[in-house]
Write a protein that holds these residues in place. Structure first.
Motif, mmCIF file in Angstrom:
data_model
loop_
_atom_site.group_PDB
_atom_site.id
_atom_site.type_symbol
_atom_site.label_atom_id
_atom_site.label_comp_id
_atom_site.label_asym_id
_atom_site.label_seq_id
_atom_site.Cartn_x
_atom_site.Cartn_y
_atom_site.Cartn_z
ATOM 1 N N SER A 25 61.901 22.057 30.461
ATOM 2 C CA SER A 25 62.222 21.941 28.921
ATOM 3 C C SER A 25 61.294 20.428 28.573
ATOM 4 O O SER A 25 60.629 20.801 27.695
ATOM 5 N N SER A 41 57.853 30.375 24.652
ATOM 6 C CA SER A 41 59.077 30.833 25.093
ATOM 7 C C SER A 41 59.071 30.987 26.602
ATOM 8 O O SER A 41 58.073 31.346 27.026
ATOM 9 N N HIS A 53 66.654 31.223 29.250
ATOM 10 C CA HIS A 53 65.912 31.546 28.327
ATOM 11 C C HIS A 53 65.649 30.565 27.133
ATOM 12 O O HIS A 53 66.752 30.341 26.707
ATOM 13 N N GLN A 54 64.408 29.996 26.975
ATOM 14 C CA GLN A 54 64.383 29.049 25.992
ATOM 15 C C GLN A 54 63.194 29.176 25.049
ATOM 16 O O GLN A 54 61.958 29.602 25.586
ATOM 17 N N GLU A 68 63.170 34.114 19.136
ATOM 18 C CA GLU A 68 63.625 34.669 20.425
ATOM 19 C C GLU A 68 62.891 36.003 20.510
ATOM 20 O O GLU A 68 62.629 36.667 21.473
#
Length: 393
Positions: A25, A41, A53-54, A68
């Motif tokens: 991240s 994403s 899931h980021q 998202e």
């Protein structure tokens, strides 16, 4: 019946290291801060569950935060979907991999190959017909015009084959008049093979390519936002890249359609979301099935994800690294050799705007990277691959 929803789980419960995911991240946040992409994403799934899931950054330059349910242009990640749909026709006995392309498209019956001898360019007859197998494993001799500077590349580039403002039959008429870059079956070369394949499956099925994909793949898997266009009521979800001249330079259509386009390419043109493509990858990690929905038989799936090149030479292309072969729609990793982390048996592909995915059966894992950053297509994907694999416990 539509396949079930994909379950989520804490990362550590599926063998993902939370501390190393923070490194992933942080690395991507740095790249966004440095202006490599407006936003992105990421998704990692193991053992049948989504463990990470980021979304990060912005949906578009100067726009709202990345969503998202953002819709991305996936370009060549269209190819694996079309290849799967094609294999469903093979498994119904409606198509043979050994058949010549000219059986369905007679204009490709007498192809020539461009060669340079003593500083002169000439055409020589193709040594054998192009087959369906050649199209699926990219050994047809077709190329993309933006991938080189040879006379064949220049001629292909000038044909502007990727324009959505012309019919596929017009495009194919031009392509059939052009020389091939290589003799069929001799060299792996990335190009318009899947575009030709897309027209063939339209002829066999009696449907448009978009409709075929809808019935064979999207509806069974529950892929509700994947199509060859973005409806007006979904435009506020579409991710955008920073402005660049690469689309015009490389003759890549930006896929701005808000209704079904005149031309649906087998090799490019779909838009999709992280959730939709995760369902496609979940089917792949499931060996051709998601829940009770089976798209491919175990043997058919195995043939697609096994190297089909054998002694075929892989041409100089950034699309396949050393240590890889190619199946029927997917690059296949043959061992640990390569510039990025990975393992034997992994299969994958990516798209021109930087999107990418891989499936690693040995790790019971799939990973998806969604971004719109064509200037950093390989750079960002490789960072994602290395740090995602490093997060495996």
């Amino acid at each position: 019946m539509t396949a079930p929803a994909l379950p989520h789980a804490p990362p550590e419960s599926v063998g993902l290291n939370p501390a190393r995911l923070k490194l992933l991240s942080a690395a991507m946040a740095r790249e966004i801060e440095e202006g490599k992409a407006p936003g992105l994403s990421m998704l990692l799934a193991r053992n049948g569950k989504i463990g990470f899931h980021q979304t990060m950054g912005a949906l578009k330059p100067g726009g709202p935060p990345m969503r998202e349910d953002a819709i991305f242009r996936i370009y060549s990640m269209t190819k694996p979907i079309v290849s799967v749909a094609t294999m469903t026709l093979v498994e119904e006995g409606r198509l043979l991999l050994s058949e010549p392309v000219a059986k369905y498209l007679p204009q490709f019956a007498s192809m020539s190959v461009g060669v340079e001898r003593d500083g002169k360019f000439e055409r020589v007859p193709a040594a054998r017909p192009i087959t369906i197998l050649d199209l699926m494993r990219h050994t047809s001799g077709f190329t993309y015009g933006f991938l080189g500077t040879s006379p064949v590349h220049r001629l292909t580039h000038e044909a502007y084959f990727l324009s959505q403002n012309r019919s596929m039959d017009e495009h194919l008429a031009d392509l059939a008049r052009l020389p091939l870059l290589r003799q069929p079956g001799e060299v792996w070369e990335y190009g318009h093979s899947t575009d030709v394949l897309g027209r063939i499956v339209e002829i066999i099925s009696g449907m448009s390519l978009g409709r075929l994909l809808e019935t064979r793949v999207f509806q069974p898997l529950g892929m509700v936002d994947t199509a060859f266009y973005t409806p007006p009521d979904k435009l506020d979800r579409r991710a955008e890249a920073f402005p660049s001249g690469s689309s015009e330079r490389d003759h890549v259509d930006p896929v701005n359609s808000t209704e079904p386009p005149l031309c649906e390419f087998g090799g490019t043109g779909l838009v999709s979301t992280m959730n939709d493509y995760a369902r496609f990858c979940a089917m792949l990690i499931g060996g051709g099935a998601l829940g009770s929905e089976r798209l491919l038989s175990p043997r058919g799936f195995a043939s697609m994800t096994t190297d089909q090149l054998g002694d075929v030479i892989i041409g100089r292309s950034p699309m396949i690294e050393p240590g890889h072969g190619f199946g029927l729609g997917f690059a296949v990793r043959l061992g640990l050799r390569g510039s990025a982390f990975g393992g034997a048996g992994e299969f994958r592909w990516g798209g021109w705007a930087g999107t990418g995915f891989w499936v690693s059966p040995g790790d019971q894992m799939f990973a998806i990277f969604m971004v719109q950053a064509p200037e950093y297509i390989f750079y960002l994907r490789e960072i994602f691959r290395n740090l995602a694999y490093a997060a495996l416990d």
